[in-house]
Design a protein around this motif. Structure first.
Motif, PDB file in Angstrom:
ATOM      1  N   THR A 116       3.665  20.663  98.408  1.00 56.88           N
ATOM      2  CA  THR A 116       2.497  20.979  97.593  1.00 56.88           C
ATOM      3  C   THR A 116       2.879  21.083  96.115  1.00 56.88           C
ATOM      4  O   THR A 116       3.906  21.666  95.763  1.00 56.88           O
ATOM      5  CB  THR A 116       1.860  22.302  98.058  1.00 56.88           C
ATOM      6  OG1 THR A 116       1.442  22.168  99.417  1.00 56.88           O
ATOM      7  CG2 THR A 116       0.653  22.664  97.201  1.00 56.88           C
ATOM      8  N   LYS A 248      -0.528  21.622 110.043  1.00 54.07           N
ATOM      9  CA  LYS A 248      -0.148  20.239 110.292  1.00 54.07           C
ATOM     10  C   LYS A 248      -1.398  19.371 110.164  1.00 54.07           C
ATOM     11  O   LYS A 248      -2.281  19.429 111.023  1.00 54.07           O
ATOM     12  CB  LYS A 248       0.469  20.100 111.691  1.00 54.07           C
ATOM     13  CG  LYS A 248       1.805  20.814 111.830  1.00 54.07           C
ATOM     14  CD  LYS A 248       2.429  20.568 113.195  1.00 54.07           C
ATOM     15  CE  LYS A 248       3.803  21.242 113.287  1.00 54.07           C
ATOM     16  NZ  LYS A 248       4.432  21.027 114.624  1.00 54.07           N
ATOM     17  N   PRO A 249      -1.488  18.590 109.086  1.00 49.98           N
ATOM     18  CA  PRO A 249      -2.693  17.783 108.871  1.00 49.98           C
ATOM     19  C   PRO A 249      -2.937  16.816 110.026  1.00 49.98           C
ATOM     20  O   PRO A 249      -2.006  16.198 110.550  1.00 49.98           O
ATOM     21  CB  PRO A 249      -2.384  17.034 107.566  1.00 49.98           C
ATOM     22  CG  PRO A 249      -1.286  17.817 106.910  1.00 49.98           C
ATOM     23  CD  PRO A 249      -0.492  18.414 108.024  1.00 49.98           C
ATOM     24  N   THR A 251      -5.049  13.476 110.767  1.00 53.06           N
ATOM     25  CA  THR A 251      -5.798  12.420 110.090  1.00 53.06           C
ATOM     26  C   THR A 251      -6.417  11.479 111.117  1.00 53.06           C
ATOM     27  O   THR A 251      -5.750  11.043 112.070  1.00 53.06           O
ATOM     28  CB  THR A 251      -4.890  11.641 109.122  1.00 53.06           C
ATOM     29  OG1 THR A 251      -4.380  12.534 108.130  1.00 53.06           O
ATOM     30  CG2 THR A 251      -5.668  10.529 108.430  1.00 53.06           C
ATOM     31  N   THR A 279      -9.016  14.015 107.049  1.00 50.92           N
ATOM     32  CA  THR A 279      -7.860  14.819 107.443  1.00 50.92           C
ATOM     33  C   THR A 279      -8.284  16.266 107.628  1.00 50.92           C
ATOM     34  O   THR A 279      -8.838  16.872 106.714  1.00 50.92           O
ATOM     35  CB  THR A 279      -6.741  14.744 106.392  1.00 50.92           C
ATOM     36  OG1 THR A 279      -6.373  13.373 106.183  1.00 50.92           O
ATOM     37  CG2 THR A 279      -5.519  15.528 106.849  1.00 50.92           C
ATOM     38  N   TYR A 281      -7.488  20.242 108.273  1.00 50.83           N
ATOM     39  CA  TYR A 281      -6.499  21.294 108.058  1.00 50.83           C
ATOM     40  C   TYR A 281      -7.017  22.563 108.731  1.00 50.83           C
ATOM     41  O   TYR A 281      -7.980  23.181 108.248  1.00 50.83           O
ATOM     42  CB  TYR A 281      -6.288  21.552 106.562  1.00 50.83           C
ATOM     43  CG  TYR A 281      -5.666  20.398 105.806  1.00 50.83           C
ATOM     44  CD1 TYR A 281      -4.300  20.357 105.566  1.00 50.83           C
ATOM     45  CD2 TYR A 281      -6.449  19.351 105.327  1.00 50.83           C
ATOM     46  CE1 TYR A 281      -3.715  19.307 104.873  1.00 50.83           C
ATOM     47  CE2 TYR A 281      -5.882  18.295 104.643  1.00 50.83           C
ATOM     48  CZ  TYR A 281      -4.517  18.282 104.412  1.00 50.83           C
ATOM     49  OH  TYR A 281      -3.943  17.231 103.717  1.00 50.83           O
ATOM     50  N   ASP A 336     -13.224  18.007  99.791  1.00 50.92           N
ATOM     51  CA  ASP A 336     -13.035  18.830 100.983  1.00 50.92           C
ATOM     52  C   ASP A 336     -14.380  19.280 101.529  1.00 50.92           C
ATOM     53  O   ASP A 336     -15.247  19.724 100.761  1.00 50.92           O
ATOM     54  CB  ASP A 336     -12.227  20.095 100.668  1.00 50.92           C
ATOM     55  CG  ASP A 336     -10.758  19.830 100.440  1.00 50.92           C
ATOM     56  OD1 ASP A 336     -10.277  18.755 100.839  1.00 50.92           O
ATOM     57  OD2 ASP A 336     -10.087  20.707  99.855  1.00 50.92           O
ATOM     58  N   LYS A 346     -10.651  17.051 104.750  1.00 50.57           N
ATOM     59  CA  LYS A 346     -10.572  16.275 103.515  1.00 50.57           C
ATOM     60  C   LYS A 346     -11.107  14.874 103.762  1.00 50.57           C
ATOM     61  O   LYS A 346     -10.648  14.169 104.661  1.00 50.57           O
ATOM     62  CB  LYS A 346      -9.129  16.218 103.024  1.00 50.57           C
ATOM     63  CG  LYS A 346      -8.942  15.441 101.729  1.00 50.57           C
ATOM     64  CD  LYS A 346      -7.475  15.411 101.323  1.00 50.57           C
ATOM     65  CE  LYS A 346      -7.251  14.601 100.059  1.00 50.57           C
ATOM     66  NZ  LYS A 346      -5.800  14.533  99.717  1.00 50.57           N
ATOM     67  N   ASN A 348     -11.004  11.380 102.581  1.00 53.05           N
ATOM     68  CA  ASN A 348     -10.011  10.671 101.768  1.00 53.05           C
ATOM     69  C   ASN A 348     -10.551   9.443 101.062  1.00 53.05           C
ATOM     70  O   ASN A 348      -9.907   8.925 100.145  1.00 53.05           O
ATOM     71  CB  ASN A 348      -8.833  10.253 102.660  1.00 53.05           C
ATOM     72  CG  ASN A 348      -8.144  11.439 103.302  1.00 53.05           C
ATOM     73  OD1 ASN A 348      -7.698  12.349 102.625  1.00 53.05           O
ATOM     74  ND2 ASN A 348      -8.070  11.448 104.638  1.00 53.05           N
ATOM     75  N   CYS A 370     -11.040  18.793  96.253  1.00 52.80           N
ATOM     76  CA  CYS A 370      -9.997  18.965  97.271  1.00 52.80           C
ATOM     77  C   CYS A 370      -8.865  19.838  96.760  1.00 52.80           C
ATOM     78  O   CYS A 370      -8.482  19.792  95.596  1.00 52.80           O
ATOM     79  CB  CYS A 370      -9.472  17.611  97.745  1.00 52.80           C
ATOM     80  SG  CYS A 370      -8.676  16.630  96.476  1.00 52.80           S
TER      81      CYS A 370
END
Length: 372
Positions: A116, A248-249, A251, A279, A281, A336, A346, A348, A370
């Protein structure tokens, strides 16, 4: 002698102690009345058995306690949960604190990936706080549980408080008591430990902890917001909902008219738009199921509380029904979709989309810039 009990407060949660009624807050059983420090039966059970009885302070009492801060000369430390940022911000806090400076402490950063960009995250927090009407003198990112960034929290409080008291405020279950316990260790030689629990509403009254310089840390009770999913799920579901390790994302490549179920707690429909990825979270304790939108209603009716769990079918009976939120994601960049207490999804793509989010009635659902 029993009359004197009502002048004493629990060292764990701050509630007035009493010896008359075991069903009321603050009860101290006979065998525990000679202990030092004295804690109530509820705090004893939380600490030793992780068992919290359903005792809560009235919302009007929360506001009364908050309203008293404005007439003091204090530093206000507002702790928010990064995982549930918009859900844990205290609505209208600025009008309660008056001209007192506000230090915003953002807890649970250990849940985000190690890669991050922390400067970008800090800027995001400042922008979101400003949008929420809160003026802050500084933002500190930390994890009280993992002891990450806590030296910076102590340093910032030392720089900002001067000879003032420190009020620590936050919603329930944001890690407030954990952080206050660490502050006590740095600022006071008083041997005291507040009750720390995964259950919302652990602290029942303001607790004043004297500091070595004659000032105090005042730990305020957590504000209860029913717009947070963590406040309305059954207790058995709470441990699955609240993440305790890095997210752990997940997707998914989506065509329109496809659906994700997050256990039996929420539903996400990609209603319209070009093929793109989303994605999620959220806590690893919440299983995700993918299906076609045309089958989603039947799947939920037939499998909620079983395949689509938690919560169980019996626990669902005590929860509000799911209601639909229609969101239009504008083209131009990722956004988001935030569900308070559950996490966020999210979007994307850069072409825009229309999504429907189903969450229990009253739970906050919104579109935001986001976070990652």
């Amino acid at each position: 002698m029993e009359d004197n009990w009502n002048t004493k407060k629990c060292a764990g949660c701050g509630v007035a102690l009493q010896v008359e009624n075991a069903a009321r807050p603050g009860f101290v059983p006979e065998a525990a009345r000679e202990r030092e420090p004295i804690i109530c039966q509820r705090c004893f059970r939380i600490k030793h058995y992780n068992d919290a009885s359903s005792v809560a302070i009235d919302q009007d009492d929360f506001l009364r306690l908050l309203g008293g801060i404005g007439s003091t000369n204090s530093l206000v430390v507002h702790i928010v949960d990064l995982f549930d940022f918009e859900g844990s911000m205290i609505s209208g806090l600025q009008r309660f604190v008056g001209n007192n400076p506000v230090l915003l402490v953002v807890n649970k950063i250990d849940l985000l990936p190690k890669v991050t960009n922390w400067n970008r995250l800090r800027n995001w927090v400042q922008k979101q706080a400003k949008a929420g009407g809160l003026r802050v003198v500084d933002v500190v990112l930390c994890s009280a549980r993992r002891n990450i960034g806590f030296d910076r929290v102590v340093e910032a409080i030392g720089q900002l408080r001067g000879d003032r008291d420190v009020y620590v405020v936050g919603a329930t279950n944001v890690g407030k008591s954990t952080l206050v316990n660490r502050l006590i260790a740095d600022y006071s030689d008083l041997r005291r430990e507040l009750t720390v629990s995964r259950y919302p509403g652990t602290t029942l009254d303001a607790i004043s902890i004297p500091l070595d310089d004659g000032r105090s840390i005042i730990d305020m009770p957590g504000i209860v917001y029913k717009s947070r999913l963590s406040e309305i799920v059954p207790r058995e579901t709470l441990h699955a909902l609240l993440p305790d390790k890095p997210l752990k994302p997940l997707t998914y490549q989506f065509y329109e008219k496809q659906t994700l179920f997050f256990g039996g707690l929420a539903r996400f429909d990609f209603t319209a738009g070009e093929r793109q990825s989303f994605t999620a979270y959220l806590s690893s304790g919440i299983p995700v199921h993918r299906t076609k939108q045309e089958r989603a209603d039947e799947l939920y009716d037939n499998h909620r509380g079983e395949m689509l769990a938690p919560p169980s079918r019996e626990e669902l009976a005590d929860m509000p029904p799911l209601v639909r939120h229609n969101l239009r994601i504008p083209p131009g960049g990722p956004k988001d979709v935030f569900v308070s207490g559950l996490g966020w999804i999210k979007a994307n793509g850069s072409t825009g989309a229309v999504v429907d989010v189903y969450a229990p009635k009253g739970v906050k659902v919104l579109l935001r810039d986001c976070i990652l």
